[in-house]
Design a protein around this motif. Structure first.
Motif, short mmCIF file in Angstrom:
data_model
loop_
_atom_site.label_atom_id
_atom_site.label_comp_id
_atom_site.label_asym_id
_atom_site.label_seq_id
_atom_site.Cartn_x
_atom_site.Cartn_y
_atom_site.Cartn_z
N ASP A 16 39.81 48.93 40.19
CA ASP A 16 38.70 49.22 39.26
C ASP A 16 37.93 47.95 38.93
O ASP A 16 36.71 47.98 38.75
N ILE A 17 38.66 46.85 38.79
CA ILE A 17 38.02 45.56 38.53
C ILE A 17 38.71 44.48 39.37
O ILE A 17 39.80 44.71 39.91
N GLY A 18 38.07 43.33 39.45
CA GLY A 18 38.66 42.24 40.23
C GLY A 18 38.15 40.91 39.72
O GLY A 18 37.06 40.84 39.14
N ILE A 19 38.96 39.87 39.92
CA ILE A 19 38.52 38.51 39.61
C ILE A 19 38.37 37.77 40.93
O ILE A 19 39.34 37.64 41.69
N VAL A 20 37.14 37.32 41.21
CA VAL A 20 36.86 36.73 42.53
C VAL A 20 35.65 35.79 42.43
O VAL A 20 34.84 35.93 41.50
N GLY A 21 35.55 34.86 43.38
CA GLY A 21 34.39 33.96 43.39
C GLY A 21 33.10 34.72 43.67
O GLY A 21 33.07 35.61 44.52
N LEU A 22 32.04 34.32 42.97
CA LEU A 22 30.73 34.95 43.17
C LEU A 22 30.29 34.80 44.63
O LEU A 22 29.64 35.68 45.19
N ASN A 23 30.70 33.70 45.27
CA ASN A 23 30.36 33.47 46.67
C ASN A 23 30.88 34.60 47.56
O ASN A 23 30.19 35.06 48.48
N GLU A 24 32.09 35.11 47.26
CA GLU A 24 32.65 36.21 48.07
C GLU A 24 31.89 37.52 47.79
O GLU A 24 31.71 38.34 48.69
N VAL A 25 31.47 37.71 46.55
CA VAL A 25 30.73 38.94 46.20
C VAL A 25 29.41 38.96 46.97
O VAL A 25 29.03 39.97 47.56
N TYR A 26 28.72 37.81 47.00
CA TYR A 26 27.45 37.73 47.71
C TYR A 26 27.66 37.87 49.22
O TYR A 26 26.91 38.56 49.90
N ILE A 78 44.17 50.97 34.33
CA ILE A 78 43.21 50.44 35.31
C ILE A 78 43.96 49.55 36.31
O ILE A 78 45.06 49.08 36.02
N ARG A 79 43.33 49.36 37.47
CA ARG A 79 43.92 48.46 38.47
C ARG A 79 43.00 47.24 38.63
O ARG A 79 41.80 47.40 38.86
N LEU A 80 43.59 46.06 38.50
CA LEU A 80 42.84 44.80 38.55
C LEU A 80 43.27 44.01 39.78
O LEU A 80 44.45 43.69 39.94
#
Ligand code: PRT
Ligand code: ZN
Length: 283
Positions: free
Chosen positions: A63-73, A2-4
């Motif tokens: 495939d997955i990422g670690i990021v602030g919820l603020n950026e997702v919204y 997977i790519r993270l």
């Protein structure tokens, strides 16, 4: 494999890479490579700016990422939020000059509000029936009111210190955020299996945070009292000692309660007290 996607540098970099390392995934740091394959887990790490992570995961580049919820919204990214990490906690708030009187959200009607998060702010104002002028700026948002660029700001707040030092006061908290793990929608089963393995490891690492392993020796007659003081994961582990009439009691205790527990245990006769660090906790 997977790519993270992980933030290449910035506030989430240290905690994201520490979480991976604690989960037994080793890789090269972003200073040396922008794509780094782990040799002990089927994952490659893609280092990106945080703004680009939601899009990379939505499109399947990662495939997955670690990021602030603020950026997702803000990016309205079409991804699944599969885990909350507990780090990078902050909130997105509206703030105004501290000398201004604030009555309610209607204060913002016809005001100019500077922000790097125009999408979230526009939604919030629409839901509250506010007509304001949103001015998008990419940095130094907090100084906008004092230099006459805006009447108010909408920005990330953590301790609140930056607002205070810029003569501002927080008047509305709009969303709470933390670093989350996001996943491409409809990911194939092979990749999902690897992602779930990684999640089990993340959860074990996170569960052990703030917990200590406590070992005490105690007269066997006091076990019932010790069990009341130390509930443990299921219940404490009790082992007989070679010295008859004594036993050893092992338990996992929240760090914030450790001194209180030790004092109570000493009062019932506990001796030889050890407090050990915990790395991982699997239930
Ligand atoms: O280069 P790249 O685009 O990747 O990084 P960036 O500069 O856009 O983001 P970065 O590294 O500053 O922040 C990444 C993420 O960390 C954010 O998207 C949030 O999810 C999270 N986070 C947590 C924060 C803060 N806490 C935080 N305090 N991001 C920014 N701040 C800033 C805020 O903008 C303000 O200037 O810190 C200041 C406020 O802090 P206090 O403690 O004074 O209130
Ligand atoms: Zn950014």
């Amino acid at each position: 494999m997977i790519r993270l996607a992980v933030q290449a540098k910035g506030r989430l970099y240290d905690d994201s890479t520490a979480l991976l390392k604690d989960a037994g995934v080793s890789f090269e740091e972003s200073k040396r490579k922008l794509l780094s394959k782990s040799n002990d887990f089927p994952v490659e790490i893609l280092y990106l700016r945080d703004d680009d992570i939601p899009g990379a995961v939505a499109s399947g580049v990662a495939d997955i990422g670690i990021v602030g919820l603020n950026e997702v919204y803000e990016k309205k990214a079409n991804v699944d939020i599969i885990h909350r990490t507990g780090f990078g906690k902050c909130r997105l708030s509206l703030a105004i000059p501290k000398s201004d009187d604030y009555f309610d959200i209607k204060w913002f009607n016809d005001k100019r509000v500077a922000t790097s998060y125009p999408v979230i702010l526009e939604d919030y104002f629409r839901q509250n029936g506010i007509k304001a002028l949103i001015q998008e700026i990419s940095g130094s948002v907090e100084i906008a009111p004092s230099v006459g660029m805006a009447d108010a700001i909408f920005d990330i707040v953590s301790s609140g210190g930056t607002l205070v030092s810029n003569g501002l006061k927080e008047v509305e908290q709009v969303i709470n955020s933390e670093a989350v793990l996001i996943c491409t929608k409809g990911i194939v089963a092979d990749k999902l299996k690897i992602i779930n393995q990684l999640l089990v490891r993340f959860e074990a690492v996170e569960r052990s945070k703030g917990m200590k392993y406590l070992v005490i020796n105690l007269p066997s007659s006091k076990i019932d009292r010790a069990v009341e003081i130390l509930p443990g994961m299921k219940s404490p582990t009790v082992m007989p000692l070679a010295n008859s009439g004594w036993c050893s009691v092992h338990s996992v205790v929240n760090q914030s309660e450790i001194w209180e527990k030790i004092e109570k245990l000493k009062m019932i006769g506990a001796e030889d007290i050890l407090v050990l660090s915990l790395d991982k906790m699997m239930l």
